[in-house]
Design a protein around this motif. Structure first.
Motif: not given
Length: 232
Positions: A1-5, A7-10
């Motif tokens: 899972m990409p890091t940006w995703l 971060v977005l979920i968090v």
């Protein structure tokens, strides 16, 4: 899972959690204010643009009330006010209009002695609503009649007197139980009883009774046992 995703979920999860906490806090505040102010809560909501504005208004009343030096009356002051009220009530028989005016003045004097500012009726109502919401409508109705007392009927004036008496008794007795409790606590401490710690006299009596009981049991155990006269 990409890091940006991740971060977005968090971020979304934190935002949702924050929103839930805010909603729960607002609901708890609403219930607390409703419980404290009773009918005054609904009245304020009806007067304001929104429930949120009403809650801000009532919370502001609470903050102002905390800054006031509200104090209970002494026993002698309560007796004095009770006598003065009895005199006003007797006056109602012959001079109902004047008696209602004096009842209003006496109630204002009582408020002032309790620590409530009396510079204006609307502010009086706001200050009283924090601790005396249950009798506030009586005060409003009586004050309205008092304002037009010269054109009010005898029955209206009588109703105003009854309502003034309800508010008067509420203010007269509020805090008296606390003062009575404090007096007894002080009296107990002077006599060696401390409800916050040990009651030394009581403990001494208990220890003495326990010692006597143990001594009695010891003596009973040490005493010779008499055999029954059955040939044994």
């Amino acid at each position: 899972m990409p890091t940006w995703l991740i971060v977005l979920i968090v971020v979304v999860a934190v935002a949702v959690l924050g929103a839930v906490i805010w909603l729960v806090t607002q609901e708890m505040q609403r219930k607390r204010l409703q419980q404290r102010f009773g009918p005054e809560y609904d009245r304020t909501v009806a007067e304001k643009d929104s429930p949120r504005a009403a809650q801000r208004e009532l919370a502001e009343r609470e903050r102002r009330h905390k800054e006031l030096d509200i104090r209970p009356l002494s026993a002698s002051a309560r007796e004095r006010y009770a006598r003065e009220w009895a005199q006003v009530q007797e006056k109602f028989v012959d001079q109902p209009s004047a008696a209602v005016a004096e009842a209003d003045q006496l109630l204002n004097s009582l408020m002032a002695e309790r620590g409530y500012p009396t510079e204006g009726y609307e502010q009086q109502v706001a200050d009283l609503s924090v601790r005396h919401a249950k009798t506030l409508e009586h005060y409003r109705a009586a004050h309205t009649t008092q304002q037009k007392r010269d054109g009010a009927s005898t029955e209206d004036l009588r109703d105003a007197m009854v309502r003034y008496r309800t508010v008067f008794e509420d203010l007269l007795t509020d805090g008296a139980d606390d003062e009575h409790h404090d007096h007894h606590d002080h009296h107990d401490r002077r006599n060696g009883h401390d409800h916050g710690g040990r009651d030394t006299d009581h403990d001494s009596d208990t220890e003495r009774r326990d010692t006597d009981r143990h001594e009695t049991e010891r003596q009973a155990s040490a005493a010779p046992r008499t055999e029954s006269s059955g040939g044994r």
